[in-house]
Scaffold this motif. Sequence first.
Motif, PDB file in Angstrom:
ATOM      1  N   PHE A   3       0.822  -1.219   0.000  1.00 27.18           N
ATOM      2  CA  PHE A   3       0.000   0.000   0.000  1.00 27.18           C
ATOM      3  C   PHE A   3       0.856   1.269   0.000  1.00 27.18           C
ATOM      4  CE2 PHE A   3      -0.023  -1.417   4.551  1.00 27.18           C
ATOM      5  CZ  PHE A   3       0.749  -0.383   5.085  1.00 27.18           C
ATOM      6  N   LEU A   4       2.180   1.122   0.054  1.00 30.22           N
ATOM      7  CA  LEU A   4       3.066   2.288   0.013  1.00 30.22           C
ATOM      8  C   LEU A   4       3.465   2.641  -1.422  1.00 30.22           C
ATOM      9  CD1 LEU A   4       5.446   1.397   3.003  1.00 30.22           C
ATOM     10  CD2 LEU A   4       3.481   2.940   3.023  1.00 30.22           C
ATOM     11  N   GLU A   5       3.208   1.734  -2.364  1.00 35.86           N
ATOM     12  CA  GLU A   5       3.609   1.958  -3.754  1.00 35.86           C
ATOM     13  C   GLU A   5       2.537   2.726  -4.528  1.00 35.86           C
ATOM     14  OE1 GLU A   5       5.235  -1.565  -5.767  1.00 35.86           O
ATOM     15  OE2 GLU A   5       5.385  -2.525  -3.793  1.00 35.86           O
ATOM     16  N   GLU A   6       2.967   3.382  -5.615  1.00 35.81           N
ATOM     17  CA  GLU A   6       2.037   4.164  -6.439  1.00 35.81           C
ATOM     18  C   GLU A   6       1.014   3.273  -7.137  1.00 35.81           C
ATOM     19  OE1 GLU A   6       4.172   6.637  -9.124  1.00 35.81           O
ATOM     20  OE2 GLU A   6       4.974   7.944  -7.556  1.00 35.81           O
ATOM     21  N   ASP A   7       1.400   2.020  -7.417  1.00 38.97           N
ATOM     22  CA  ASP A   7       0.486   1.113  -8.127  1.00 38.97           C
ATOM     23  C   ASP A   7      -0.650   0.605  -7.242  1.00 38.97           C
ATOM     24  OD1 ASP A   7       1.805   1.341 -10.500  1.00 38.97           O
ATOM     25  OD2 ASP A   7       3.007  -0.488 -10.280  1.00 38.97           O
ATOM     26  N   PHE A   8      -0.633   0.941  -5.963  1.00 37.72           N
ATOM     27  CA  PHE A   8      -1.681   0.474  -5.054  1.00 37.72           C
ATOM     28  C   PHE A   8      -3.066   0.942  -5.509  1.00 37.72           C
ATOM     29  CE2 PHE A   8      -4.288   1.475  -1.204  1.00 37.72           C
ATOM     30  CZ  PHE A   8      -4.608   0.165  -0.882  1.00 37.72           C
ATOM     31  N   ILE A   9      -3.173   2.195  -5.955  1.00 41.36           N
ATOM     32  CA  ILE A   9      -4.475   2.733  -6.380  1.00 41.36           C
ATOM     33  C   ILE A   9      -4.972   2.038  -7.650  1.00 41.36           C
ATOM     34  CG2 ILE A   9      -5.733   4.810  -7.094  1.00 41.36           C
ATOM     35  CD1 ILE A   9      -5.115   4.823  -4.141  1.00 41.36           C
ATOM     36  N   ALA A  14       2.259   3.431   9.541  1.00 40.91           N
ATOM     37  CA  ALA A  14       3.059   2.966   8.401  1.00 40.91           C
ATOM     38  C   ALA A  14       3.916   4.058   7.779  1.00 40.91           C
ATOM     39  CB  ALA A  14       2.139   2.364   7.342  1.00 40.91           C
ATOM     40  N   THR A  15       3.392   5.301   7.709  1.00 41.03           N
ATOM     41  CA  THR A  15       4.084   6.354   6.946  1.00 41.03           C
ATOM     42  C   THR A  15       4.399   7.605   7.749  1.00 41.03           C
ATOM     43  OG1 THR A  15       2.026   7.397   6.201  1.00 41.03           O
ATOM     44  CG2 THR A  15       2.842   5.558   4.885  1.00 41.03           C
ATOM     45  N   ARG A  16       3.981   7.652   9.018  1.00 34.00           N
ATOM     46  CA  ARG A  16       4.172   8.824   9.893  1.00 34.00           C
ATOM     47  C   ARG A  16       3.370  10.046   9.432  1.00 34.00           C
ATOM     48  NH1 ARG A  16       8.233   8.123  13.598  1.00 34.00           N
ATOM     49  NH2 ARG A  16       9.359   6.161  13.322  1.00 34.00           N
TER      50      ARG A  16
END
Length: 525
Positions: free
Chosen positions: A329-335, A455-457
């Motif tokens: 879910f941190l990658e751009e391809d998640f959406i 996960a991302t702060r």
Amino acid sequence: MAAVVLAATRLLRGSGSWGCSRLRFGPPAYRRFSSGGAYPNIPLSSPLPGVPKPVFATVDGQEKFETKVTTLDNGLRVASQNKFGQFCTVGILINSGSRYEAKYLSGIAHFLEKLAFSSTARFDSKDEILLTLEKHGGICDCQTSRDTTMYAVSADSKGLDTVVGLLADVVLQPRLTDEEVEMTRMTVQFELEDLNLRPDPEPLLTEMIHEAAYRENTVGLHRFCPTENIAKINREVLHSYLRNYYTPDRMVLAGVGVEHEHLVDCARKYLLGIQPAWGSAEAVDIDRSVAQYTGGIAKLERDMSNVSLGPTPIPELTHIMVGLESCSFLEEDFIPFAVLNMMMGGGGSFSAGGPGKGMFSRLYLNVLNRHHWMYNATSYHHSYEDTGLLCIHASADPRQVREMVEIITKEFILMSGTVDAVELERAKTQLTSMLMMNLESRPVIFEDVGRQVLATRSRKLPHELCTLIRNVKPEDVKRVASKMLRGKPAVAALGDLTDLPTYEHIQTALSSKDGRLPRTYRLFR
């Protein structure tokens, strides 16, 4: 008959005994309608004369949407989201779960979930905790996933100080008495038996597909405690795990419906410089493994003919789940993957139709509408901070398993084909609608804030996510699907597996152009 007509005539004219009673109680009241001449004809778009102008609460700038984050001296993060109302949802989220149990007995996270909100240093029993929360109209819950443990309370905002103090005690000062551990053993045993008996196989299949996709590592480790470990888990085992994973730098205190500064003050009061029940020794054995996708197959032969007895029993079904690695879910391809999952959609063959139910998704149009013998075809997308898994779950009569698997593999191949503009827009609209509708709920906002900050702060706001969804193009969906199809499949199968194709044949079908299984020839059926 004449008497009835006479009576009716008297009633309508107001004469006779009815007329007397009417006169006795005075003249009838006439209702004034707004369309009558007694009221001025004012259109609905104009304010009523003589009514004071309403004064609405206003919020300056982005304050309404902004998620504030503060990091305390011990590394604990405090995150809050403004939401007006009498009640708030506050909780502690921890980077802890079954994926971190490689060096421990499997099932510790499952035990900790069941032991949550039991006796602590300040509270002698679970009942005392619940009575304390009831004074503020509060309820509590604990949920454990593969990578996150979440302790949450919803209560009146005025009781924030009490709630944060209680949460700190529950997380850092649990007693974990022998009696509580023994009760938890019984609870876990019952839950495992229920998991194997319930008619809905989805939780068991999800466990199996993870086991197949990530063989013996991270998110592929058992989320539920194995039967053989129930008697082995005790206070010492739990403390050794808590010492490494329940540390402030792995925690987020999240709140929705609270003032940020007040939440920070409470965090400093109850979560800063506190000695936990397992001692303050440094965490030395933290598992920082990255998920390794292996692919593979997990099979469980089982008689499903009597899974649901009754006047209208569920027919015997074989359940298959086929998955491929997607992305974190941190990658751009998640959406784009989320849009693809929504485009596939699906559900049960008896799902009720209607707007927003996904009846125009591919698994409905191409699978359930064309193949009446399939009972279910549903797409799922599981995403973690270092990997992801896109699956299709299908179920049918055991005699049609081979045909069902081929239909699934064909749908996977079609994902990398032409994407119709109308179906893409429909999937994007449905995903946006679902996102915004879910974020109407305070507990969902709390979980979203907590998980993103953990996960991302930081937190991506809803309107940012909506923009990312709108920007997904057909070529994005085609690209991520083509990339996904280059990997090895993960397969989970439950039920009568006599006609299940081999793993190699499923892999070959997913590598082909049309998704067809290799033909097999047998002398005897």
